[in-house]
Scaffold this motif. Sequence first.
Motif, short mmCIF file in Angstrom:
data_model
loop_
_atom_site.label_atom_id
_atom_site.label_comp_id
_atom_site.label_asym_id
_atom_site.label_seq_id
_atom_site.Cartn_x
_atom_site.Cartn_y
_atom_site.Cartn_z
N TYR A 76 0.95 -0.55 0.05
CA TYR A 76 -0.08 -0.67 -0.17
C TYR A 76 1.10 1.29 0.06
O TYR A 76 1.12 2.26 -0.62
CB TYR A 76 -0.81 -0.08 1.04
N SER B 79 -8.50 -3.34 4.32
CA SER B 79 -7.97 -2.68 3.63
C SER B 79 -8.44 -2.02 1.75
O SER B 79 -8.58 -3.10 1.72
CB SER B 79 -5.64 -2.12 3.31
N GLU C 23 -10.59 5.15 2.86
CA GLU C 23 -8.99 5.66 3.20
C GLU C 23 -8.94 5.74 4.78
O GLU C 23 -8.12 5.48 5.80
CB GLU C 23 -7.81 5.94 2.08
N TYR D 127 -10.52 3.56 6.42
CA TYR D 127 -9.63 2.38 7.45
C TYR D 127 -8.80 2.60 7.84
O TYR D 127 -8.35 2.33 8.79
CB TYR D 127 -9.07 1.86 6.63
N ARG D 128 -7.78 4.08 7.65
CA ARG D 128 -6.68 4.63 8.79
C ARG D 128 -7.18 4.67 10.50
O ARG D 128 -6.71 4.16 11.27
CB ARG D 128 -5.78 6.05 8.44
#
Length: 920
Positions: free
Chosen positions: A28, A57, A171, A174-175
């Motif tokens: 990633y 992810s 994103e 997810y983070r």
Amino acid sequence: MRKPLAVGLLTYCVISFSGFAQKIDAEYDSKIKEYTTDSRFLPASLLQVADHPSIPSPLKHFGEVIGAPGVMHNTTEIYGYYQLLAEKSPMIQIKQVETSEEGRPIYMVIICNDDSMEKLDTYKGYLSQLADPRTTNPEEAEAILQSAKPVYYLNGGMHSTEMGSPEMLMELAYRLVTSEDKTIKQIRENVIVLINPVSEPDGRDKLVDWYYRYTKARTEWEDGFPRSAPYWGKYVFHDNNRDGLQVSQAITKGIFSIFFDWHPTVMLDLHESVPLLYISTGTGPYNEQVDPVTIGEWQVMANHDITTLAAQGMPGAFTWAFYDGWWPGYGIWVANNHNSNGRFYETFGNAGANTYMRDLSTQKYAGDPATTREWYRPDPPTERVYWSARNNVNYMQAGVIASLTYAAQNGEQLLRNFYQKGANSIRKGKEDSPKAFVIPAKQNDPAMAAYLVNQLRAQKIEVHQADSGEYVVLLDQPYRNLAVSLLTEQKYPKEAKFPPYDDIAWTLGYLYGVDVQQKDSIGYELASLKKIETEVAYKGEVTGQGNSFFINYAAQNTVLPALFWIKEQDKNAEIRVLKSEFAVGQDTLDAGSMVIRGLSASKAKELAEKFGLDLLRGSESPESDQTHLVQLPKIAIYHTWFNTQDEGWSRYTFEQRGIPYTSIDKDDLKAGSLKSKFDVILVPRARGDAADFIHGIDSRFGPMPYTKTDQFPSHGLPDSSPDMTGGPGFLGIENLKQFVEAGGVVITLDNSTVMVAETGITRDLESYTASGLFHPGSVVTVKSKKSDSPVLYGFPETFSIFRGNGPLYQVDLAKRDMMLLQYGTKPLKDEEPYTGKIMGMASLEPQKDEKAETGKEPPYVRSGMVRNEQTIIGQGSIFNVPVGKGRIIAFTFDPLHRFLNHHDAPLVWNTLINWNNLGD
């Protein structure tokens, strides 16, 4: 062109400040670096993406990282990913809050740590208590502040061509649920994050299909090809961020639903248009009713975010020089209007996932080039940047994380400010003037008075009703400032250095045609006032005796839909319009009033209640020459393919009012035989010149279908075309002219008057340039030139309308009877009577101007601001131009502006009611 990334340095920085041991997704990280075009565009904080053992992810789920070239995700894919995250992690929830006009869900995502997630209702309750200092005293508030957490609301995907935020937010989510980085953990523990992943899902899917259908293949940014599908939502295009006062579209209802359920402490709307990252504060002038605490928060948070990005070496972040801070009707202003903090970002987007060379050399903001070093832009970008979708994701995400970090570290202060702003509002309501607003029971259009009450309540402004029927807005309430803003005149400073960003006036009493009175004292026993808890509606009554029913016409908005309803109920019912005053019993009805025969008493009662119209029964019968028969028209609403913004508002208004119409486009004009299909064609405002109206989208890009297919299922709505390019051409314009000559009526609004005045359909209207005129959206005074015109039925001689910047037209003095309505009250110079001596005639005594002696003329500007207004006063605002057997009714303003200026709309309804009786 692409600079190599300093991989080793970035990795070292992350490890040194992270201080945690977590498995990192090297693939990633590698792809992020690959898709970022310059090392300065990638902060270290966005690397070290977690490789979580059970939570996938975006790379594992989609097969690519967010921001990958050529990859855009539609709403089904986006929502599916959030649903998967919610299944895999206890720190995320997803729930539907609204449904779009085309049936797509609008979701809210909640992210926080386990403790917060288990006690969501408790934390939500804290904010609800802080929102109303009348029920939460300072001691109670202080105790709540020790336990409450700020709620930070991120709004994505509002403007559909600004495609990066729905990608980035996946994103980020997810983070937030996987990263063990100290900063992310602090956000997770101290803040409840709300995400609206795609606030306009209909537009998102149209633009994703558009990207794959058309723009993915483009290699040059400045190639002239349309970057957007012709429609976003069913009705509203870019104006979906101008609906915060109307609350008419699903996107706004979704935003409001989230806000009033949660009372988020901060709201951040994610947009794309400005290089490389603009963080909102605005040049001013700021809205006078915004609490100074909020204005201070704008500055502090913007500078915090800029500083954070600067510390990570990211160029091009700036504040101040874009936008003003005046108009309260943006979606995110639900926060600023209700004691929270509403802000926005503008990053640099490419309307998709292509990488382009972008030229910044000609862009200016607040008069300065976008590439110069200024106090508000300490690290400018170069004149050219090679820009990718991943760059955009990096900037947006780094800024959001910076802002979330500020909230995590300053949550108590933000919450304390939130409570204090409500307390300030209540104090001002008690100490300042006015103390209240009163909406009298007697109104020209009582149904609109009820509508005003409902609109205030949609904003959570409390409204009471007195025993005598009038509505009362007491101002010792938390949203006092918004009530004052909506119900008083706006005074935009003429000396403002920079032009306003949008409309500058929104006084609802003027826009709705409702009498609203300011009161410096409260003349009621408070215990006698009843708080309104539900929607209100005016139910008309039927009074008198007789076989005929009369409507005393005062330009009520519901009359035209009521007439269509009558014909639906009984096609044999007869409706006639009075051409002059007529007495019915003790009542004198004005010209434009209606007599209805053949309607049963039960249907009359139903009509009165359904449409909020008072009906008078009588046996009196006007002479046939005193009336004309109403023959309801077959109506078409024309839309271009190059600009659909205002056409959508017109369609929405017609549908809300219950007025039937047919949507037509260039192909219908080219096909001809228009008079056999329609009686009236409405051409809503469209931004363009005569060539645009004739030729439309450049035919070199054709054929360009906008049709629903298996591959592109979101296209073809709300209209379709096998080829959007080409326009109606000269043939279509000629067919439109033949339509009018055969007895049809064309109504043109604002800039669309270009379509008839500058293409040869009529040569009577000439373009007029008002030297130095600057006329941003304001409420101004107009005066009847032909008060007996059916277009003006129900309106007094002098009244107000809403007008923005738009073209003006004029007619020769010999044709001045075509001018129905003028701007201001003074005549043009060539209309002023000559009072000097005349050779060959005996001198005449000058005539006295009795009006000048009996009272002052109303000011031209009633709310807002106009510069050099003397250049427009006397010019025509509505023209009635004969063409053959038909008519062109040409407006030089938009009476159907954004479903806001309902007071002006009956000028259009009058034209439709009387379409075949508009002149000799």
